[in-house]
Design an enzyme around this catalytic site. Structure first.
Site, mmCIF file in Angstrom:
data_model
loop_
_atom_site.group_PDB
_atom_site.id
_atom_site.type_symbol
_atom_site.label_atom_id
_atom_site.label_comp_id
_atom_site.label_asym_id
_atom_site.label_seq_id
_atom_site.Cartn_x
_atom_site.Cartn_y
_atom_site.Cartn_z
ATOM 1 N N ALA A 140 0.664 -1.072 -0.032
ATOM 2 C CA ALA A 140 0.127 0.038 0.474
ATOM 3 C C ALA A 140 0.582 1.561 -0.203
ATOM 4 O O ALA A 140 0.574 1.996 0.361
ATOM 5 C CB ALA A 140 -0.891 0.161 1.421
ATOM 6 N N THR A 171 6.665 -3.348 -6.887
ATOM 7 C CA THR A 171 6.508 -4.000 -5.500
ATOM 8 C C THR A 171 7.208 -5.245 -4.604
ATOM 9 O O THR A 171 6.687 -5.632 -4.328
ATOM 10 C CB THR A 171 5.049 -4.818 -6.508
ATOM 11 O OG1 THR A 171 5.312 -5.615 -7.622
ATOM 12 C CG2 THR A 171 3.578 -4.330 -6.638
ATOM 13 N N ARG A 175 -2.180 7.502 -11.838
ATOM 14 C CA ARG A 175 -2.958 7.211 -12.669
ATOM 15 C C ARG A 175 -4.493 8.169 -12.124
ATOM 16 O O ARG A 175 -5.124 8.361 -12.694
ATOM 17 C CB ARG A 175 -3.304 5.868 -12.932
ATOM 18 C CG ARG A 175 -1.867 5.709 -13.930
ATOM 19 C CD ARG A 175 -2.290 3.852 -13.971
ATOM 20 N NE ARG A 175 -1.486 3.592 -13.196
ATOM 21 C CZ ARG A 175 -1.369 2.168 -12.909
ATOM 22 N NH1 ARG A 175 -1.749 1.367 -13.811
ATOM 23 N NH2 ARG A 175 -0.793 1.160 -11.740
ATOM 24 N N LYS A 215 -30.516 19.800 17.129
ATOM 25 C CA LYS A 215 -29.268 19.491 16.930
ATOM 26 C C LYS A 215 -29.494 19.050 18.666
ATOM 27 O O LYS A 215 -30.252 20.030 19.264
ATOM 28 C CB LYS A 215 -28.494 20.450 16.688
ATOM 29 C CG LYS A 215 -27.079 19.875 17.207
ATOM 30 C CD LYS A 215 -26.255 21.270 17.593
ATOM 31 C CE LYS A 215 -26.182 21.766 18.915
ATOM 32 N NZ LYS A 215 -25.541 23.265 18.978
HETATM 33 C C1 UD1 Z 1 0.413 -4.965 -10.653
HETATM 34 C C2 UD1 Z 1 1.454 -5.962 -11.183
HETATM 35 C C3 UD1 Z 1 0.013 -6.915 -12.317
HETATM 36 C C4 UD1 Z 1 -0.892 -7.458 -12.121
HETATM 37 C C5 UD1 Z 1 -2.122 -6.051 -11.439
HETATM 38 C C6 UD1 Z 1 -3.100 -6.393 -10.524
HETATM 39 C C7 UD1 Z 1 3.563 -5.609 -10.663
HETATM 40 C C8 UD1 Z 1 4.396 -5.196 -11.485
HETATM 41 N N1 UD1 Z 1 2.548 -5.655 -10.932
HETATM 42 O O1 UD1 Z 1 -0.163 -3.898 -10.936
HETATM 43 O O2 UD1 Z 1 0.931 -8.194 -13.449
HETATM 44 O O3 UD1 Z 1 -1.926 -7.669 -13.101
HETATM 45 O O4 UD1 Z 1 -0.812 -5.687 -10.505
HETATM 46 O O5 UD1 Z 1 -3.746 -5.314 -9.767
HETATM 47 O O6 UD1 Z 1 3.613 -6.048 -9.519
HETATM 48 N N2 UD1 Z 1 2.998 -0.824 -4.033
HETATM 49 C C9 UD1 Z 1 4.299 -0.485 -3.294
HETATM 50 N N3 UD1 Z 1 5.416 -0.038 -3.771
HETATM 51 C C10 UD1 Z 1 5.032 -0.055 -4.921
HETATM 52 C C11 UD1 Z 1 4.666 0.022 -6.007
HETATM 53 C C12 UD1 Z 1 3.633 -0.588 -5.526
HETATM 54 O O7 UD1 Z 1 3.627 -0.671 -2.079
HETATM 55 O O8 UD1 Z 1 7.056 0.350 -4.965
HETATM 56 C C13 UD1 Z 1 1.323 -1.344 -4.022
HETATM 57 C C14 UD1 Z 1 0.740 0.216 -4.699
HETATM 58 O O9 UD1 Z 1 0.533 1.112 -3.796
HETATM 59 C C15 UD1 Z 1 -0.243 -0.932 -4.982
HETATM 60 C C16 UD1 Z 1 -0.197 -2.343 -5.025
HETATM 61 O O10 UD1 Z 1 1.318 -2.459 -4.563
HETATM 62 O O11 UD1 Z 1 -1.366 -0.950 -3.978
HETATM 63 C C17 UD1 Z 1 0.223 -2.702 -6.608
HETATM 64 O O12 UD1 Z 1 1.215 -1.620 -7.544
HETATM 65 P P1 UD1 Z 1 0.397 -0.623 -8.717
HETATM 66 O O13 UD1 Z 1 1.596 -0.001 -9.201
HETATM 67 O O14 UD1 Z 1 -1.420 -0.414 -8.507
HETATM 68 O O15 UD1 Z 1 0.713 -1.930 -9.799
HETATM 69 P P2 UD1 Z 1 -0.080 -2.713 -11.117
HETATM 70 O O16 UD1 Z 1 0.659 -1.467 -12.208
HETATM 71 O O17 UD1 Z 1 -1.568 -2.595 -10.872
HETATM 72 CA CA CA Z 2 -2.509 -1.685 -9.344
#
Ligand code: UD1
Ligand code: CA
Length: 478
Positions: free
Chosen positions: A18, A89, A24, A367
């Protein structure tokens, strides 16, 4: 309940990612604090996690606006791990390595995939254990896979459970021939902690986004001879992510529809549910009718045989049975007992408590007002910081003047009182049982029980005066 009895064996930690900003969304608010169904995305995910393991085994990775995110969910008792710089991630899980190293398995959830159901997580977790896999991926085959990572199976299929996974390829990194793969990565996985931590440091940021992808663990683990498998979720809608405002609004709609359907299955009639905004925690008893364009928010609880008419908004309210809320009422933090009737156009603010059969009518604002059984305040009143007995009549336009510019004072009105129209009760003041206040009075001193109080200028009547003036005016004109 211990975690073992909940999921049938195995030692499990949960990590919720999180830390991301949510670029976006183009919002100043961190993504996981955007709300659907009246609650932040992250709160939904934490609630699902807490149905699997105790809060002490849940680690939320925070980074972007970490303090704000922590504050928002502090009450849940979960642990936090800091990811100061958000480098993907995979990096998020690297930051959680110390937290999870004592566990056998780790379930990874995404803070922006909020519709995930406990049963689906349990199915994934059992599949992981039965398969003795190092990594088990929850997948789906939605109508439109655009934007999601795609799951590559050894046999080239989409969703054959027996086929092992060779890799997950992000949308940005898809090769031409991979665009046809429809099975997507949900961002939800279970890992065996040992192989995960053995290979986690091997992730590189050599991709289009320049991030450490957790998804690369699939190919890495397989290359190391570990088993990587995937299981398809029964309902693709559960694993949809919220990356844009449009996706958030769609998830909100799905969640509210689920709530509306749950309530309808329980015997509540909701006309045009698509126009109503009903938060997830709202409770309604059978035989109550909700008209179109109603909002029921927070922890609102409504009894049976009630009717909530259009354009009314109730937040954190408790209604008994047989309560009628007419059109366009706004009620916050208020209670109404059986048989109460409210509106149209009433505003019940924090701390209003209506006893049985109270009537509050149009353009009445209350109130911190506790109003006794059967009392009526039909029209155009302000009743604030007041205690009103039962069987009392509050005439049209009665005002409790509770504020002197410095402090708020209380008004007490007894049982069976008649307060004449357009009276002002200057607080602090008390009116005894059975008293009668003449219309148009300004009452500044306490009125004893059964007394008549009239506080207004005596009427002056001059016979023939109006006619006399008209004649005079006519003469001046000529
Ligand atoms: C990610 C997956 C994708 C999948 C999708 C599903 C990766 C590289 N890709 O993409 O394959 O289909 O989720 O929803 O994992 N976050 C962190 N730290 C970071 C980056 C992200 O905690 O450095 C958290 C974000 O807050 C979010 C989650 O990880 O809650 C997913 O990150 P996000 O950037 O939304 O990944 P997607 O591009 O959706
Ligand atoms: Ca996502």
């Amino acid at each position: 309940v211990s975690k073992e009895t909940k999921v049938g064996g195995g030692d499990l930690a949960i990590v919720i990612m999180a830390a991301g900003k949510g670029t976006r969304l183009k919002s100043r608010r961190p993504k996981v604090l955007h709300e659907i169904g009246g609650k932040p995305l992250l709160s939904h995910v934490i609630a699902a996690a807490k149905r699997i393991v105790p809060a002490a085994d849940i680690f939320v990775v925070v980074g972007h606006q970490a303090e704000r995110v922590k504050d928002a969910v502090a009450g849940t008792g979960v642990q936090f791990v800091e990811q100061a710089e958000q480098r993907g991630t995979g990096h998020a899980i690297q930051c959680a390595a110390d937290a999870i190293k004592g566990y056998e398995n780790v379930l990874v959830l995404s803070g922006d995939v909020p519709l995930i159901q406990t049963e689906t997580i349990e199915t994934l977790w059992k599949f992981h254990q039965v398969q003795h896999a190092a990594m088990t991926i929850l997948t789906a085959v939605p109508e439109d896979p655009t934007g999601y990572g795609r799951v590559m199976r050894a046999d080239g299929s989409s969703g054959t459970e027996s086929a092992e996974v060779t890799a997950i390829v992000e949308q940005k990194d898809l090769k031409a021939e991979q665009h046809g793969v429809k099975e997507i990565n949900s961002g939800i996985y279970v890992f065996q902690v040992k192989p995960l931590l053995e290979h986690l440091h091997k992730l590189t940021a050599g991709n289009r986004a320049g991030e450490f992808y957790l998804t690369d663990m699939a190919a890495l683990l397989r290359a190391a001879g570990e088993r990587v498998v995937a299981i398809e979720a029964a309902d693709a809608a559960e694993i949809l992510g919220a990356n844009t405002i449009a996706e958030l609004v769609a998830l909100d709609q799905t969640m509210r529809m689920t709530t509306a359907k749950r309530l309808m299955a329980e015997g509540v009639t909701i006309f045009r549910p698509d126009t109503c905004v009903i938060d997830a925690e709202v409770q309604i008893a059978p035989d109550t009718v909700i008209e179109p364009f109603v909002q029921l928010l927070g922890k609102t609880t409504i009894g049976s045989e009630c009717r909530i008419q259009s354009f009314s908004v109730l937040e954190n309210c408790v209604l008994g049975d047989d309560v009628l809320v007419r059109q366009s009422c706004v009620m916050v933090g208020s209670k109404a007992a059986n048989g109460a009737q409210i509106g149209p156009f009433s505003r019940l603010r924090e701390g209003t408590e209506l006893a049985e059969d109270v009537h509050v009518g149009n353009f009445v604002e209350t109130k911190k007002a506790v109003i006794g059984r059967g009392t009526k305040a039909g029209h155009l009143s302000y009743i604030g910081d007041a205690e009103v007995g039962g069987g009392t009549n509050i005439g049209a336009g009665v005002i409790t003047a509770n504020y002197d510019g410095v402090r708020k004072s209380k008004t007490q009105i007894g049982n069976g009182v008649f307060v004449g129209s357009d009276s002002i009760l200057v607080a602090p003041i008390s009116v005894g049982d059975g008293a009668l206040i003449g219309a148009g009075s300004t009452i500044t001193r306490d009125v004893p029980a059964n007394a008549l109080a009239v506080g207004r200028a005596r009427q002056v009547t001059k016979e023939g005066w109006a006619e006399f003036r008209r004649t005079q005016q006519k003469q001046t004109k000529e």
